[in-house]
Structures are given as structure tokens and as C-alpha cells.
Write an enzyme that holds these catalytic residues in place. Structure first.
Site, PDB file in Angstrom:
ATOM      1  N   PHE A  38      46.774  27.843  35.316  1.00  0.00           N
ATOM      2  CA  PHE A  38      46.985  29.168  34.729  1.00  0.00           C
ATOM      3  C   PHE A  38      47.788  30.020  35.698  1.00  0.00           C
ATOM      4  CE2 PHE A  38      43.212  27.315  32.869  1.00  0.00           C
ATOM      5  CZ  PHE A  38      43.321  27.609  31.516  1.00  0.00           C
ATOM      6  N   VAL A  63      43.109  28.357  38.307  1.00  0.00           N
ATOM      7  CA  VAL A  63      43.730  29.672  38.212  1.00  0.00           C
ATOM      8  C   VAL A  63      44.472  29.951  39.515  1.00  0.00           C
ATOM      9  CG1 VAL A  63      43.225  32.133  37.944  1.00  0.00           C
ATOM     10  CG2 VAL A  63      41.847  30.437  36.715  1.00  0.00           C
ATOM     11  N   CYS A  64      45.717  30.361  39.413  1.00  0.00           N
ATOM     12  CA  CYS A  64      46.514  30.607  40.622  1.00  0.00           C
ATOM     13  C   CYS A  64      45.962  31.796  41.411  1.00  0.00           C
ATOM     14  CB  CYS A  64      47.961  30.885  40.249  1.00  0.00           C
ATOM     15  SG  CYS A  64      48.942  31.389  41.673  1.00  0.00           S
ATOM     16  N   VAL A  65      45.738  31.589  42.691  1.00  0.00           N
ATOM     17  CA  VAL A  65      45.145  32.635  43.529  1.00  0.00           C
ATOM     18  C   VAL A  65      46.074  33.833  43.685  1.00  0.00           C
ATOM     19  CG1 VAL A  65      45.884  31.517  45.699  1.00  0.00           C
ATOM     20  CG2 VAL A  65      43.984  33.124  45.724  1.00  0.00           C
ATOM     21  N   GLY A  73      46.424  35.617  40.408  1.00  0.00           N
ATOM     22  CA  GLY A  73      45.119  36.151  40.071  1.00  0.00           C
ATOM     23  C   GLY A  73      44.781  37.415  40.855  1.00  0.00           C
TER      24      GLY A  73
END
Lengths: 119, 100, 132
Positions: free
Chosen positions: A39, A77-79, A82
């Protein structure tokens, strides 16, 4: 054959996550392995457990989490994307994990196909 | 190669760019708002009709139905697929490119 | 047999050709910036990386960007880091530049300008195409 999925949009502004979800369900039905769903961009919003769609609407956050649990899919989920958008562990739905962009590249290396859903 | 178009040709140039850049022999699948390009009576129909010999065109039937277009004629020669057909297309082609 | 010995006992490393495709202008949406962030990370992997700019994507590379008036970060200078990260295959479509009244001299970094007919062949050789 292993598929990787990249989702660049959240659950409400664009159809991308819906299309990706239907595609993923169909791929599993066809017997393919989903190596990872990554994501990125506003796609990180698909993991926000505080998201409350109206009761007659589908809830993609729970749908992804449920699908991930049933089929042991790595939902990443991409840090960086995010953090910008306030998506961190405290708001993360069970079943998702936060990690770096390297996970997207690694998925591209390991999977036989990468399909991008976005705007 | 499989190309995915998810934008209406009335709004974006994704279809134009894809038709310009895709190698003949490729497959092109219209999804989401991309399905408006498949309408036989629409202004952009000729774009696809004129390239029928170069590409195999597909359209995602669920997206057509969702937009109330099941009663609208689609360009002859475009194959309608479901999500499993979409998966099959991805599997059959080495690479999928999304024209976002 | 001799070719086999060139690989270590773990077998040959998988090297894939990754292409990152930019078709959107900067600032109006975040895609240009976040795609650049992916490319900089991707450069750390031992893969064959190329970056393509076509359609409005070519505007990402326009010189003289000044974002002070809109309050957003000017990330156009970061494209210069691609070379430091050994990302050397940077392609710009000739027709897209011309359509916007731009030439190679208007761009912040040296690129390879390719006509659509040539870029088509480069794109057709990729293993993974990531668009944003």
C-alpha cells in the site's frame, strides 16, 4: 505463479482498492499465490482501523484484513507514505504491517507478476 | 505485454499514450472509467476500432454493468471479461503496465 | 560447463529490469514526489533500474522550479541525486517534450531523449513496470 499487488489509492476517493481487492480474490480462486499487497501513496489509508464507512457501504479495511488472515497474505503499508498521512502502528488494523519501500521492490523481484492499481 | 487503462478517454490521455507506446501484439484491458472507451457510439470509438489489427482489446464487464452500460453497444471485437478473466490476462502476459 | 562456474553455489542472482514510469506533473498531485522516493530506494537493490518521463511527467524535470510561493517542497533538485545512486537510465519521450514546448536544455538533469518508436522498444524489454 506468484502475484504482487501495488495499491496507490485509499478506499474512498478512487476505485483502485476495490478493483485490486476483486482481482486478488479472483487470483486466489484461480489458485495463484499472492506474494504481497503493498500500500503506497494514499493507499496507506486502506489500513486505518478507525475508518468507519456508512453501514450500507463496503469496508475495505476489514475486507483486506479478513482476506489477508484467511489466505496468509502479507499486507504491507509503506512507512514513509504512512507517516505523512498519520498512518502508524496505533491506527493500524490487525493483519497489516508497516515497512519500508524496499518491500515493494523485493515483491517485484520475488513475484512473477506485479499489478498496479491507482489513479 | 498487458496494458491496463482505468481512465475515461474523455478525461485523460491514458488510452492515447498507451496506443502510442504499446508494441503491436499487446493486449489492452479497459477497467474502471476506462470502460467508456469501449462504447461503440461514443466519440472516441474510432481510436480503438482503427487499432483492432494491432492489439487485442478487453473490457471488464463488471465495470461496464456498474456504470449502467450493459444496454449500450460495445465496439465489436472487444472481449468482455470478468475478474477471473482479468487474472488470466495478467498470467498470460509476462508484464502488466498500468497507465495511471 | 565453464559458464556454470561463474555462478556461486547459491545459483545466479535474479536481476530484473525495473522501469518506473512518470506521466504526471509535479505539485498538482503527490505522485511525482512519491515515485522519486521509490526510485531512490530501488536504486539500493542490485537490479536494472530505469526511469521514464512521458506526457506531463516530463514537466517534473523542468529547470527553474521555484515553489516558495506555493509553500511546497521543491524536490526538483533531488533528481540530481539519481546519478549519485547510479540510476543512469533516464529516458524522456521526445514527442512529450515537444508537445509542451520544451527541449532537452530545459531539463534539470542530463537524460536520454528517445522518440516514441525507440522508447516503445525499451519499455517492451522490462520485467516490472511501476507507474504512479
Amino acid at each position: 505463479m506468484k502475484f504482487a499487488i501495488l495499491i496507490n489509492e485509499g478506499p474512498f476517493t478512487h476505485q483502485a482498492s476495490d478493483s485490486a481487492y476483486r482481482f486478488t480474490v479472483a487470483a486466489l480462486a484461480r489458485g495463484y499465490e499472492i506474494y504481497r499487497v503493498f500500500f503506497y501513496n494514499d493507499g496507506v489509508y486502506n489500513s486505518n482501523r478507525f475508518s468507519e464507512p456508512q453501514t450500507d457501504d463496503r469496508n475495505l479495511v476489514s475486507l483486506w484484513a479478513k482476506l489477508g488472515k484467511e489466505h496468509d497474505i502479507d499486507l504491507v503499508v509503506c512507512v514513509a507514505a504512512g507517516l505523512r498521512r498519520g498512518i502508524k502502528d496505533e491506527v493500524l488494523e490487525d493483519g497489516f504491517r508497516i515497512s519500508g519501500l524496499g518491500q515493494l521492490v523485493e515483491a517485484g523481484i520475488q513475484a512473477d507478476r506485479l499489478v498496479v492499481f491507482g489513479d | 505485454m498487458l496494458h491496463l487503462i482505468n481512465k475515461s478517454p474523455f478525461e485523460r490521455n491514458a488510452l492515447d499514450s498507451c496506443l502510442r507506446m504499446a508494441r503491436p501484439g499487446s493486449a489492452i484491458l479497459l477497467i474502471e472509467d476506462g470502460v467508456y472507451a469501449a462504447l461503440a457510439k461514443a466519440a472516441h470509438a474510432e481510436k480503438i476500432i482503427s487499432r483492432m489489427d494491432d492489439f487485442s482489446f478487453y473490457v471488464l464487464g463488471h465495470d461496464v454493468a456498474a456504470r449502467g452500460l450493459n444496454d449500450a453497444p460495445l465496439i465489436e471485437g472487444i472481449d468482455v471479461v470478468d475478474y477471473e478473466g482479468f487474472v488470466d490476462l495478467v498470467a498470460e502476459h509476462d508484464v502488466t503496465q498500468s497507465w495511471l | 560447463m565453464s559458464e556454470m562456474n561463474e555462478f556461486d553455489e547459491n545459483g545466479p542472482e535474479v536481476i530484473k529490469r525495473f522501469m518506473y514510469v512518470n506521466r504526471k506533473a509535479p505539485y498538482g498531485t503527490i505522485y511525482a514526489l512519491e515515485c522519486l522516493e521509490v526510485v531512490l530506494v530501488a536504486a539500493a537493490f542490485d537490479q536494472d533500474v530505469s526511469v521514464v518521463f512521458l506526457d506531463d511527467g516530463v514537466c517534473q524535470l523542468k529547470k527553474n522550479q521555484d515553489t516558495t510561493g506555493i509553500g511546497m517542497k521543491n524536490f526538483s533538485k533531488t533528481y540530481g541525486a539519481l546519478d549519485d545512486y547510479d540510476v543512469e537510465k533516464i529516458y524522456v519521450e521526445k514527442e512529450s517534450l515537444a508537445a509542451r514546448g520544451l527541449t532537452e536544455d530545459d531539463l534539470v538533469i542530463p537524460v536520454e531523449v528517445l522518440a516514441a518508436d525507440d522508447l516503445r522498444e525499451v519499455m517492451a524489454q522490462q520485467d516490472v513496470i511501476i507507474s504512479s
